[in-house]
Design a protein around this motif. Sequence first.
Motif, mmCIF file in Angstrom:
data_model
loop_
_atom_site.group_PDB
_atom_site.id
_atom_site.type_symbol
_atom_site.label_atom_id
_atom_site.label_comp_id
_atom_site.label_asym_id
_atom_site.label_seq_id
_atom_site.Cartn_x
_atom_site.Cartn_y
_atom_site.Cartn_z
ATOM 1 N N ARG A 19 -8.179 8.895 -4.101
ATOM 2 C CA ARG A 19 -7.203 9.822 -3.527
ATOM 3 C C ARG A 19 -7.748 10.480 -2.256
ATOM 4 N N LYS A 70 -0.450 8.847 -4.914
ATOM 5 C CA LYS A 70 -0.813 8.390 -3.566
ATOM 6 C C LYS A 70 -0.192 9.220 -2.449
ATOM 7 N N THR A 120 -8.071 15.883 -2.529
ATOM 8 C CA THR A 120 -7.693 15.454 -3.875
ATOM 9 C C THR A 120 -6.500 16.211 -4.426
#
Lengths: 225, 194
Positions: free
Chosen positions: A216, A115, A223
């Motif tokens: 994401r 994250k 990403t």
Amino acid sequence: MADDQVKLHGSWVSLYSFRVIWALEIKGISYESIEEDFLYNKSQLLLQYNPVHKKIPVLVHGGKPVCESMIIVEYIEETWPHNPLLPRDPYERALARFWVKFVDDKGPAIWRMFKSRGKEHEKAKTESLEMLRTMEQHALGDKKFFGGDEIGIVDIAFGGFAYWLGVVEEVVGLKLFEDQAFPRLHAWSNDFKQVSVTKRNLPDPHRMLVFYKDVREKLLGFTSS
Amino acid sequence: MADDQVVLLDVLPSSFGMRVRIALAEKWIQYEYKEENLLEKSPLLLQMNPVHKMVPVLIHNGKPICESLNILLYIDEVWPHRKFRPLLPSDPYQRSQVRLWADFIDKKLLEGVLGDKLYYGGEKLGLLDVAFIPFYCWFYSYETCGGFSVEAECPKSVEWVRRCKDVESVSKSLVDPLFVFDYVLQLRKRAGLE
């Protein structure tokens, strides 16, 4: 009472859900699976069953809800004692619970790595590696599984993280779980995926990849790290 | 069982250690207490808890059990009927609820679960009471350093604390809040806060 209806509120993409599925399947318990959209749209029923944490999985047995994946697994173990997931000896049980707690405390570093970016990402990466190193050095020994010859509660606790880590690595674009650095865990991981209960009950990796790439991107705007 | 050798590695002000001391007292278990110096950990501690290197560690006949809640569960499994009844209920659903709240306590303070019961365990001291009461020793320090009153914020808790302190195993095992405060002051001095 053990015959009362069993329902599992979970998600196809949650490793915590799969822990419960594996426990239920090992014990041969029939259950109804209720798919929850835990990220974007939780059902009223879920919020009612788990008002404190509002999280999946929730097992509902005879109308009574049990929350938190490893607490659910212990509940399953105590309600249906056949095909045990925990050893009989109290010391061995304490050892198993120690590792279950370790996995639950340290495992979420993988999510933090997924994250985040920058310093926070690097910190989470270090923590994830430390967890793997400790498990490699102290947890498995010479056994095939953490539970011995058959999978047990620690395999169930850790199995999810190991499998999901593979997907996270691909989405983020790094490699932590190298087979040379973690030979024991790698052998264990391959054996774990071959066990009939887990082989039949693992989410499709391609579908997972698409899902997590999307998550994401929404979180960070990109990403790769 | 008469040959049991039980050793507890601990530090006096540790609330997690106090949980274990209360449980051992509740079950009338004889044990040897070994005070650790956390700034200079003993070889025994490092050997018995190589992963976390933390107290409390219970050593039963040479074998280590780590993590306070884990130790409580172990004590309950090995000596279930000592002093009449186990700390955990026998019904799996009730056990799952106790586990859930014990986990929750470890993450934060709570007030609501007590309700109108005398103890979290009902009529008698249970696992949640044992898990939670040691933090009482730190209230004085939190209040003095943090500037708030537990009595004002959680009046039900204060009554519950009084009832717990009436239980012999608890009063024997709890550490004087002023001792804890002194310890806190020393830590703060060392950290350059005083």
